[in-house]
Scaffold this motif. Structure first.
Motif, PDB file in Angstrom:
ATOM      1  N   THR A   1       0.834  -1.207   0.000  1.00  0.00           N
ATOM      2  CA  THR A   1       0.000   0.000   0.000  1.00  0.00           C
ATOM      3  C   THR A   1       0.870   1.258   0.000  1.00  0.00           C
ATOM      4  OG1 THR A   1      -1.628  -1.287   1.249  1.00  0.00           O
ATOM      5  CG2 THR A   1      -2.042   1.067   1.043  1.00  0.00           C
TER       6      THR A   1
ATOM      7  N   GLU B   1      -8.289  -2.560  -4.170  1.00  0.00           N
ATOM      8  CA  GLU B   1      -7.659  -3.028  -2.941  1.00  0.00           C
ATOM      9  C   GLU B   1      -8.308  -4.328  -2.508  1.00  0.00           C
ATOM     10  OE1 GLU B   1      -5.386  -2.290  -0.735  1.00  0.00           O
ATOM     11  OE2 GLU B   1      -4.599  -0.550  -1.793  1.00  0.00           O
TER      12      GLU B   1
ATOM     13  N   ASP C   1      -6.890   0.121   3.829  1.00  0.00           N
ATOM     14  CA  ASP C   1      -5.954   0.452   2.754  1.00  0.00           C
ATOM     15  C   ASP C   1      -6.625   1.366   1.730  1.00  0.00           C
ATOM     16  OD1 ASP C   1      -4.040  -0.972   4.018  1.00  0.00           O
ATOM     17  OD2 ASP C   1      -3.943  -2.617   2.580  1.00  0.00           O
TER      18      ASP C   1
ATOM     19  N   GLU D   1      -4.109  -4.434  -5.777  1.00  0.00           N
ATOM     20  CA  GLU D   1      -3.366  -4.927  -4.617  1.00  0.00           C
ATOM     21  C   GLU D   1      -4.027  -6.200  -4.128  1.00  0.00           C
ATOM     22  OE1 GLU D   1      -2.510  -2.232  -1.308  1.00  0.00           O
ATOM     23  OE2 GLU D   1      -2.183  -3.966  -0.010  1.00  0.00           O
TER      24      GLU D   1
HETATM   25 MG    MG Z   1      -2.026  -3.188   1.938  1.00  0.00          MG
END
Ligand code: MG
Ligand code: ZN
Length: 222
Positions: free
Chosen positions: A43, A63, A71, A116
Motif C-alpha cells: 500500500t 484493494e 488500505d 493490490e
Molecule cells: Mg495493503
C-alpha cells in the motif's frame, strides 16, 4: 478427485480473467497484480506511485483485503478511483471478484490499474485476474530464501521489487542470495531494489511502468 476439482476451478477462473483482460485492453488500461506477504509494503508503494505518477497518467486502484477497508481509505485523499474488495474468507483475489470491481470503475478514464492482492505468498499466484503482469514485492525484513519456499509466486511474476532497502544493513537479508534464488525459479524475472523511505530505485520503477502504459495524447491533431 481433488486435483480435478481444482483444475475446473482454475479453468473457470481463467475464462473470466480473459474477459477482464479484454475489457481492460479495449480501454487501453495497463494492469498490474501486486502481490506479497502481509506487511511487505504494497500500500505504501501504491501511495508513492500515486505521488510520483499521478500527474502523468490516470491511475485506479483495486484493494483486496480479507476484512476492513483501511488500505482503500488511505488512498482516498488522492482523488483517484479506488474500489475496496473485501474477500471475506478468501485469502486471494479471483477473476470473478475483479470482474465485479471493474464494473464499478470508469475504465475510459484510466491508463493504469493497480490491483493490490491479499497479503499472501501462496494462492494469489494461482489465480489470473486479468492483469498484464504480476509484480511481487519482497521486503528485506523477510527471508532471502522466500523465492525458493514460494516458487510459484516468483515464477508467475514478471518483476520482483526488493523493498525496504533502507533497512537492509540492519538485517541478515543477503541481496545476492535473494537475487540468485529468485532467478533460479524464474530466469526471466526482472528485479529492482527499492525503498519507499528514501526513494531508492523508484525512478526505475516509474520507468518500468511508464514504458508499458499508453497515455492518450492530450494534444488533438489539427
Ligand atoms: Mg495493503
Ligand atoms: Zn487463497
Amino acid at each position: 478427485m481433488k486435483i480435478k476439482v481444482m483444475d475446473d476451478i482454475l479453468r473457470a477462473n481463467d475464462a473470466i480473467a480473459r474477459d477482464n483482460r479484454n475489457r481492460l485492453d479495449e480501454h487501453g488500461v495497463f494492469t498490474i497484480n501486486l502481490m506479497s506477504s502481509p506487511g511487505a509494503g504494497k500500500t505504501t508503494l501504491i501511495e508513492k506511485t500515486l505521488d510520483r505518477l499521478g500527474m502523468r497518467c490516470r491511475v485506479g486502484v483495486i484493494e483486496g483485503d480479507i476484512e476492513t477497508s483501511r488500505d482503500a481509505e488511505r488512498l482516498e485523499g488522492y482523488g483517484i478511483q479506488v474500489i475496496q474488495l473485501q474477500t471475506g474468507s478468501s485469502c486471494h483475489l479471483d477473476a470473478n471478484m475483479v470482474s465485479q470491481a471493474l464494473g464499478e470503475l470508469d475504465l475510459k478514464k484510466l491508463d493504469l490499474l493497480i490491483i493490490e492482492n491479499v497479503g499472501n505468498l501462496v494462492c494469489p499466484a494461482e489465480f489470473k485476474i486479468g492483469e498484464d503482469h504480476k509484480v511481487v514485492v519482497l521486503s528485506v525484513t523477510e527471508g532471502d530464501e522466500k523465492p525458493l519456499k514460494y516458487p510459484l509466486m516468483f515464477r508467475e511474476s514478471s518483476l520482483l521489487l526488493i523493498n525496504k532497502m533502507d533497512l537492509v544493513e540492519h538485517t541478515n537479508f543477503n541481496i545476492q542470495e535473494a537475487r540468485q534464488n529468485a532467478l533460479k525459479v524464474n530466469p526471466q524475472l526482472e528485479i529492482i531494489e527499492i525503498s519507499c523511505t528514501d526513494d531508492q530505485g523508484l525512478e526505475e520503477w516509474d520507468r518500468w511502468l511508464l514504458n508499458r502504459i499508453t497515455v492518450p495524447s492530450d494534444t488533438p491533431t489539427t
